[in-house]
Design a protein around this motif. Structure first.
Motif, PDB file in Angstrom:
ATOM      1  N   VAL A  58      36.087  43.445  38.858  1.00  0.00           N
ATOM      2  CA  VAL A  58      35.584  42.176  38.335  1.00  0.00           C
ATOM      3  C   VAL A  58      36.416  41.008  38.845  1.00  0.00           C
ATOM      4  CG1 VAL A  58      35.217  40.806  36.238  1.00  0.00           C
ATOM      5  CG2 VAL A  58      34.572  43.232  36.295  1.00  0.00           C
ATOM      6  N   SER A  59      37.733  41.141  38.832  1.00  0.00           N
ATOM      7  CA  SER A  59      38.593  40.011  39.201  1.00  0.00           C
ATOM      8  C   SER A  59      38.657  39.768  40.700  1.00  0.00           C
ATOM      9  CB  SER A  59      40.004  40.223  38.650  1.00  0.00           C
ATOM     10  OG  SER A  59      40.624  41.348  39.271  1.00  0.00           O
ATOM     11  N   THR A  60      38.511  40.830  41.491  1.00  0.00           N
ATOM     12  CA  THR A  60      38.716  40.652  42.940  1.00  0.00           C
ATOM     13  C   THR A  60      37.777  41.477  43.801  1.00  0.00           C
ATOM     14  OG1 THR A  60      40.506  40.552  44.598  1.00  0.00           O
ATOM     15  CG2 THR A  60      40.441  42.491  43.197  1.00  0.00           C
ATOM     16  N   GLY A  61      36.817  42.190  43.178  1.00  0.00           N
ATOM     17  CA  GLY A  61      35.999  43.131  43.935  1.00  0.00           C
ATOM     18  C   GLY A  61      34.511  42.858  43.895  1.00  0.00           C
ATOM     19  N   ALA A  62      33.725  43.932  44.092  1.00  0.00           N
ATOM     20  CA  ALA A  62      32.284  43.813  44.302  1.00  0.00           C
ATOM     21  C   ALA A  62      31.540  43.271  43.098  1.00  0.00           C
ATOM     22  CB  ALA A  62      31.720  45.175  44.696  1.00  0.00           C
TER      23      ALA A  62
END
Length: 320
Positions: free
Chosen positions: A248-252
């Motif tokens: 959620v913070s840095t991905g898909a």
């Protein structure tokens, strides 16, 4: 204490993908059942498109060491990722090894993708589409052969010359039918497994583009701003990640505005039997990875153990 210093060739010589597959299978299970520390990722933008990244601490209960990885990403450079993994004694903090992170990361990412296919792809999956013809596509294809019998491969890249060079090289190396696709739609039209390994900042796969029963391995969205799969496709799929929060913070997930509610499970939970994976032949399954410190640790420990008997590996006593 003598610290081992391992170059790229040293890492390559001491890294065996079939054995690493089983090491990582157990590492994912262990992480799901007994996560000891939260994974940390510190990222800084550099000039042009470069980024610096630190992943720490790699920790697993059965390994008497922890890892810290420092590397830089520069799209367009070859290789695009350069850096080192530090392996420390977990009881004393002593530096056990410093090793090339580029090859280690590329191989462990390839093996993790194959592990997801082993768990989530249909047993008869044999046709592969590769979107992006870079170094990771090579390792994904080679790793997938550890878990499935492949019959043919299509590759698509926005630079046709890269697709053609990739297809030629892989046909010669693997004696496997590998063909260049003229379009993205052609590449994925009859694939059982689709691998996306790109630098894309816009979704390019949407509902209806992949067949029922397809397994997707999405590797490009591993930092903010990068995205490959649309929100609608993720919502309609059984969406598996390596870590919920980081997806959620840095991905898909976060890249297309989705939260943890869109995520079905972490891969470790599926491997540990805590959550189901594929439940029908028609499921579209997605595995999206950002890459985690414990994965680096499992790979680095694998290399370190093998390197103990490698006389060609150098070393240095930093306390001297």
């Amino acid at each position: 204490m003598r610290t081992l210093l391992l170059t790229r060739s040293d890492v390559s010589r001491n890294l065996q993908a079939p054995l690493l597959l089983e090491d990582l299978r157990e590492a994912f299970r262990t992480d799901a059942l007994a996560r000891t520390v939260a994974p940390q990722r510190a990222r800084a933008s550099l000039h042009a498109e470069g980024t610096a990244l630190v992943l720490f601490p790699g920790s697993l209960p059965a390994i008497p060491a922890y890892s810290v990885k420092v590397h830089a990403k520069f799209p367009g450079q070859s290789p695009a990722i350069r850096g080192v993994v530090h392996l420390h004694d977990v009881a004393t903090g002593e530096l056990m090894a410093v090793m090339d992170a580029g090859h280690l990361t590329a191989v462990r990412t390839g093996v993790v993708g194959a592990l997801s296919a082993d768990v989530l792809a249909r047993p008869d999956a044999s046709r592969v589409a590769l979107i992006g013809a870079g170094r990771q596509a090579v390792l994904q294809l080679k790793s997938l052969r550890l878990v499935r019998s492949l019959t043919h491969v299509r590759v698509f890249d926005t630079a046709p010359e890269r697709s053609l060079a990739f297809a030629t090289r892989m046909y010669q190396e693997l004696n496997l039918p590998v063909r260049m696709a003229e379009t993205l739609e052609e590449a994925v039209s009859d694939a059982d497994i689709v691998v996306t390994a790109t630098w894309s900042r816009h979704p390019f796969l949407h509902p209806g583009m992949v067949r029922p029963g397809t397994h997707l391995i999405a590797l490009g969205a591993d930092e903010p701003g990068k995205t490959e799969l649309s929100a609608e496709l993720l919502r309609q799929s059984r969406f598996i990640v390596d870590h919920r929060g980081l997806a959620v913070s840095t991905g898909a997930a976060g890249a297309v505005g989705l939260g943890e509610e869109a995520i079905h499970a972490e891969l470790g939970e599926v491997l540990a039997g805590l959550k189901p994976g594929r439940t029908s032949e028609a499921d579209v399954t997605v595995f999206a990875a950002v890459g985690l410190p414990f994965q680096d640790l499992a790979a680095a420990w694998h290399v370190y153990q093998s390197a103990q008997g490698d006389d060609a590996v150098g070393g240095l006593d930093f306390d001297a």
